[in-house]
Design a protein around this motif. Structure first.
Motif, mmCIF file in Angstrom:
data_model
loop_
_atom_site.group_PDB
_atom_site.id
_atom_site.type_symbol
_atom_site.label_atom_id
_atom_site.label_comp_id
_atom_site.label_asym_id
_atom_site.label_seq_id
_atom_site.Cartn_x
_atom_site.Cartn_y
_atom_site.Cartn_z
ATOM 1 N N ARG A 845 0.821 -1.196 0.000
ATOM 2 C CA ARG A 845 0.000 0.000 0.000
ATOM 3 C C ARG A 845 0.864 1.258 0.000
ATOM 4 O O ARG A 845 0.595 2.223 -0.706
ATOM 5 C CB ARG A 845 -0.915 -0.022 1.217
ATOM 6 N N LEU A 846 1.911 1.193 0.840
ATOM 7 C CA LEU A 846 2.770 2.372 0.969
ATOM 8 C C LEU A 846 3.545 2.676 -0.305
ATOM 9 O O LEU A 846 3.944 3.818 -0.548
ATOM 10 C CB LEU A 846 3.739 2.190 2.146
ATOM 11 N N SER A 847 3.785 1.637 -1.099
ATOM 12 C CA SER A 847 4.543 1.884 -2.318
ATOM 13 C C SER A 847 3.616 2.122 -3.514
ATOM 14 O O SER A 847 4.066 2.307 -4.637
ATOM 15 C CB SER A 847 5.489 0.700 -2.601
ATOM 16 N N ASP A 848 2.310 2.110 -3.219
ATOM 17 C CA ASP A 848 1.342 2.356 -4.288
ATOM 18 C C ASP A 848 1.120 3.859 -4.442
ATOM 19 O O ASP A 848 0.642 4.534 -3.536
ATOM 20 C CB ASP A 848 0.025 1.652 -3.921
ATOM 21 N N GLU A 849 1.481 4.358 -5.597
ATOM 22 C CA GLU A 849 1.391 5.802 -5.817
ATOM 23 C C GLU A 849 -0.028 6.313 -5.658
ATOM 24 O O GLU A 849 -0.274 7.390 -5.146
ATOM 25 C CB GLU A 849 1.865 6.127 -7.245
ATOM 26 N N ARG A 850 -0.969 5.521 -6.145
ATOM 27 C CA ARG A 850 -2.362 5.956 -6.103
ATOM 28 C C ARG A 850 -2.839 6.098 -4.665
ATOM 29 O O ARG A 850 -3.528 7.033 -4.303
ATOM 30 C CB ARG A 850 -3.236 4.955 -6.852
ATOM 31 N N SER A 853 -1.285 9.170 -3.072
ATOM 32 C CA SER A 853 -1.792 10.457 -3.534
ATOM 33 C C SER A 853 -3.266 10.655 -3.151
ATOM 34 O O SER A 853 -3.717 11.775 -2.948
ATOM 35 C CB SER A 853 -1.619 10.577 -5.048
ATOM 36 N N LYS A 854 -3.996 9.560 -2.979
ATOM 37 C CA LYS A 854 -5.444 9.726 -2.774
ATOM 38 C C LYS A 854 -5.932 9.524 -1.346
ATOM 39 O O LYS A 854 -6.955 10.092 -0.965
ATOM 40 C CB LYS A 854 -6.199 8.796 -3.717
ATOM 41 N N ALA A 855 -5.238 8.684 -0.599
ATOM 42 C CA ALA A 855 -5.713 8.455 0.767
ATOM 43 C C ALA A 855 -5.470 9.705 1.593
ATOM 44 O O ALA A 855 -4.528 10.448 1.334
ATOM 45 C CB ALA A 855 -4.984 7.269 1.376
ATOM 46 N N ASP A 856 -6.336 9.904 2.608
ATOM 47 C CA ASP A 856 -6.121 11.109 3.396
ATOM 48 C C ASP A 856 -4.893 10.957 4.299
ATOM 49 O O ASP A 856 -4.506 9.846 4.647
ATOM 50 C CB ASP A 856 -7.377 11.483 4.197
ATOM 51 N N PRO A 857 -4.258 12.077 4.651
ATOM 52 C CA PRO A 857 -2.965 12.053 5.335
ATOM 53 C C PRO A 857 -2.982 11.237 6.620
ATOM 54 O O PRO A 857 -2.050 10.469 6.885
ATOM 55 C CB PRO A 857 -2.703 13.532 5.654
ATOM 56 N N GLU A 858 -4.064 11.367 7.374
ATOM 57 C CA GLU A 858 -4.171 10.610 8.628
ATOM 58 C C GLU A 858 -4.032 9.126 8.370
ATOM 59 O O GLU A 858 -3.343 8.414 9.095
ATOM 60 C CB GLU A 858 -5.523 10.873 9.278
#
Length: 888
Positions: A845-850, A853-858
RNA sequence: GGGCGGUUAGCUCAGUGGUAGAGCAUCGGCCUUACAAGCCGGGGGUCGCAGGUUCGAAACCUGCACCGCCCACCA
């Protein structure tokens, strides 16, 4: 003080309830200042016997009423009973039947006296059963729909609605119960699937030869046929109803009767049904009634009030509907007019009270025009003046009101509110008035008789929130408590009752009668079936109370009352609730055991000077107070109950009581602190619990009460102040985290021991060493934050207290003799795989660019932290595995 | 015919966009001076099916299946 080892629910129930009543705790006083919380009880029928629906309803009402009362609201919960016209009359008639009598033999006055006697005998039974549950109603305000005041309200409403032109008299097709001998509203008719027959009968043409075959499920009504209808587009019959594009009428000679009746075309006729030809009986069928009106047919009633063929039936006179059917079919067969009989499944309307098949009958009755009142009720809910919980019931409410028909309000019964309408015998003039007129205003005649009919029982129920508070008088109660705050009832009476109260309330007070409507689910048996007497699956709440105690029954019902679900009974749940009551009871025993020699009340202690564990449980208590009161505000009774259960059992009992043993033993300040916290938490906890489990909470609270330090402390729980969370969290953020970790670490240690096969039963000795955090670290990297304590040598026998200590310390554990490293290795490997899998998920997940860029910062931070934790855990598990392999 | 609700562990049910939960049952271990109606731990779930939306669906959308309920003038 010595408390017995188990909680005696029965004796507590008897003692406390009477005392609360005697002390007037449930009495409402309109003169008292403060915000109002008022509820009127859905009045049970006087004939009623407590069933689980009532128990659920009353338990939930009592929970919220007790909560509001403790929160300082000016609270009124008004109880009462409904005379339940048709239901009660039937019950008494059944009773009479045992003596071989019927009501006609007694006559009206004697029969009504008999019903009053019945009411004297049984009317209080159900209310006593509600008291047994602990219902904190203001019993001094008990009302009955036939009370003088309430009856005056009924009369006023009838007269007013009549003068407004909303009540009128008309001859219409109504539902008639031949057994009860009364009209019924559409709502009082149930529909039941039956296997009947479809009789195909030849109706000969009056002129010439030939016949048309009709299909019917009710051949006996043919005596009242005044027409035959076919669809005008039906090729088979077109020539019979159309000629040269113009409608013509073919005449039919009705078999057995000989009357000539017309054949006509109608769009209402379904070509695909039966033969496509419909016999029309306008006086005994709803569709036929409409056809009769549009086609201007003759309306012939063929049945008398008891469902027997009347004088128009010729040779069939006096036969019951069933007998007539048999005879007519036989006669048709003899005449060679019966073409065939097909088995046919269809539904018939039956009287919801006595199950007798209802007969649509043409009859003159009183009706109430509903359209305008219904629109107002719809608007009030749409505007949010009244809110349903759950909200979806609003659609049910709207749907019914949008399609509402005028309400047939007159009943040919003897038990109920007599209609305030009078007739001059001489000139037949009709007078509707609150008082019997002494002279006819038309002809001055003095021979005036009152209408024999009574009102539909729901007419008076519909006024309940107003009339019980004294309306139409402007009483202090009415001024203060109307509109009521909440109506809590079952969905089955949304139409019968809720909608009608809304309409009457708006019509007569311009206000909605209640702000919130909470709709309870239906209580079903363990197999999910509706509980009915005929199925024999009715569970008697009194049995449950005897078996588990009223507290357990209430608590269980609250737990099961998730919104939007049917309540399915489960004996396990009741047993669990009883165990819960007992658990609390035993916690009380522990507390009392440890208060020997303590001052009364306990001196107040500065929160800041308390130990971490003490402040932790206080902090958790605050959370619980918030959660429970928020859930109650949202009518989430099941959530509130679960939160209480979790806190009391798994936090207070499982953790804090264990943690308190050490300071209690130590004496001095630690002991004083622990004692104060035990009492303080217990006190608040019991106050929160009281609305759910009033008896066990009071029983215990009375014992700990002397130790509570509170100015103007209430004498009993029903009027004690509802807890509020402390203004400031007793724990710092870091401490809260540490304590949570402590619990997790302890659970982790337990889990580790189990995983590695070091069962407590093996009686291994754990050496707890200050400063060495290896083993904890293995499981929870954040265990570093744990508070440090003195090194201890303990016998790790599986006790929560011991583990509590372990959690406070840093642990090193030696393998016992005979330890199976192979098994441990396999288990550890499995665990490692699991953790590895999770870690991989997070890494991906952490290496997924999408994602980034899309998940909220929290969320991103959370995932990153979790990944780190998993990595650390993986590393340490591998290390442990390596060590194990080395030692093996 | 129209509408509503449900389908998550063996059972009863929570969970409404971020690592699948509770109680009970089950299995293993404990009589440990509050509680055996107790304590500690374990096992057990492709969240009814199929598509879609989304970085991500038990959850949101569409369709389907099954169960239940309500309303309606098919004789």
């Amino acid at each position: 003080m010595d408390l017995p080892k188990t909680f005696d629910s029965k004796s507590a129930e008897e003692r406390w309830f009477q005392l609360w009543i005697d002390l007037g705790y449930f009495k409402a006083d309109p003169a008292r200042p403060g915000k109002v919380f008022s509820v009127v009880i859905p009045p049970p029928n006087v004939t009623g016997q407590l069933h689980l629906g009532h128990a659920l309803n009353v338990s939930l009402q009592d929970i919220i009423v007790r909560t509001r009362r403790m929160q300082g609201y000016n609270t009124l919960w008004l109880p009462g009973t409904d005379h339940a016209g048709i239901a009660t009359q039937n019950a008494v008639e059944k009773d009479l039947a045992k003596e071989g009598k019927d009501r006609h033999q007694l006559g009206r006055d004697a029969f009504v006296d008999r019903v009053w006697e019945w009411r004297e005998t049984y009317g209080d039974r159900i209310l006593n059963q509600l008291r047994r549950l602990g219902a904190s109603c203001d019993w001094s305000r008990e009302r009955f729909t036939l009370d003088a005041g309430l009856s005056q309200a009924v009369t006023k409403v009838f007269v007013d609605l009549y003068s407004k032109g909303l009540i009128y008299r008309a001859k219409r097709l109504i539902n008639w119960c031949p057994r009860c001998e009364t009209a019924l509203s559409d709502l009082e008719v149930d529909h039941k699937e039956v296997t009947g027959s479809l009789w195909h009968i030849r109706y000969p043409f009056a002129e010439g030869s030939g016949a048309i075959t009709i299909a019917t499920t009710r051949p006996e009504t043919m005596l009242a046929d005044t027409g035959v209808a076919v669809n005008m587009d039906d090729d088979r019959y077109r020539s019979l109803v159309h000629k040269d594009g113009r409608p013509i009428r073919t005449t039919i000679r009705l078999p057995l009767v000989g009357r000539e009746i017309p054949l006509f075309g109608s769009e209402f006729v379904d070509r695909s049904f039966g033969t496509g030809a419909l016999k029309v009986t306008p006086a005994h069928d709803a569709l036929d009634f409409i056809l009769g009106q549009t086609e201007n047919l003759e309306f012939i009633s063929i049945f008398d009030g008891r469902g027997r063929i009347n004088e128009y039936g010729g040779a069939y006179r006096g036969l019951s509907r069933e007998e007539a059917r048999k005879q007519i079919v036989k006669d048709l067969e003899v005449a060679g007019l019966l073409e065939k009989i097909e088995p046919y499944r269809h539904s018939v309307g039956v009287c919801s009270r006595c199950d007798t098949v209802v007969e649509p009958m043409l009859s003159e009755q009183w009706f109430l025009r509903m359209r305008e009142m219904a629109d107002r009720a719809i608007k009030a809910v749409k505007d949010g003046d009244t809110t349903f919980h759950p909200k979806r019931w609003e659609n049910v409410f709207f749907n019914w009101l949008e399609n509402i028909h005028d309400w047939c309000i007159s009943r040919q019964l003897w038990w109920g509110h007599r209609i305030p309408a009078y007739r001059c015998v001489r000139c037949d003039h009709l007078i509707v008035a609150a008082e019997r007129p002494s002279r006819c205003p038309e002809c001055d005649g003095s021979d005036i008789v009152q209408d024999d009919d009574v009102l539909d029982t729901w007419f008076s129920s519909g006024l309940w929130p107003m009339s019980t508070l004294g309306w139409p008088e402007d009483t202090p109660d009415f001024a203060r408590y109307y509109p009521t705050s909440l109506l809590l009832t079952g969905f089955d009476i949304i139409f019968f009752w809720v909608a009608r109260m809304m309409m009457f309330g708006l019509e007569f007070t311009d206000k909605v009668p209640f702000k919130d409507v909470y709709i309870t689910p239906l209580v079903r048996d363990e197999l999910g079936k509706k509980m009915t007497k005929s199925k024999g699956n009715v569970v008697d709440p009194l049995d449950l109370m005897n078996q588990y105690g009223a507290d357990a029954v209430r608590f269980t019902l609250a737990q099961l009352a998730a919104q939007g679900r049917d309540v399915i009974l489960s004996h396990d749940r009741f047993a669990a609730a009883r165990a819960f009551a007992n658990k609390i009871w035993n916690a009380a025993r522990f507390v009392m055991m440890n208060l020997e020699g303590a001052p009364q009340p306990l001196p107040k202690i500065e929160i800041a000077s308390l130990g971490l564990a003490e402040r932790w449980i206080l902090s958790r208590l605050d959370d619980t107070i918030r959660e429970v009161s928020d859930s109650i505000d949202a009518y989430e009774f099941n959530v509130a109950a679960m939160k209480l259960y979790q806190f009391i059992w798994h936090e207070f009992c499982d953790w804090y009581i264990e943690l308190s043993k050490e300071p209690l033993k130590a004496g001095g300040e630690p002991q004083a602190g622990a004692r104060w916290v035990l009492i303080n938490v217990f006190d608040k906890m019991l106050r929160l619990l009281h609305p759910f489990m009033p008896f066990v909470s009071e029983e215990i609270w009375q014992v700990i009460r002397p130790y509570i330090d509170e100015p103007n402390l209430a004498a009993h729980l029903p009027i004690a102040k509802y807890p509020e969370p402390s203004a400031r969290n007793p724990l710092s953020a870091a401490e809260e985290l540490a304590m949570n970790h402590c619990i997790e670490a302890t659970e982790a240690i337990n889990s580790l021991r189990s995983l590695l096969g070091w069962h407590p039963g093996q009686r291994v000795t754990a050496t707890i060493k200050a400063g060495d955090v290896k083993e904890l670290e293995m499981w929870r990297p954040y265990a570093m934050t744990l508070a440090k304590v003195e090194a201890l040598n303990v016998d790790a026998s599986g006790d929560r207290a011991v583990f509590a200590h372990l959690a406070w310390a840093d642990v090193g554990v030696d393998a016992p003799d005979g330890y199976d490293f192979q098994v441990a290795r396999q288990k550890l490997q499995k665990q490692l795989d699991e953790v590895g899998k999770h870690a991989a998920q997070h890494e991906a997940r952490l290496s997924d660019e999408r994602f980034m860029s899309k998940a909220d910062p929290e969320t991103r931070v959370e995932v990153a932290q979790r990944f780190e934790g998993l990595q650390a855990q993986r590393k340490l598990l591998s290390e442990q595995l390596r060590q194990l392999e080395e030692r093996a």
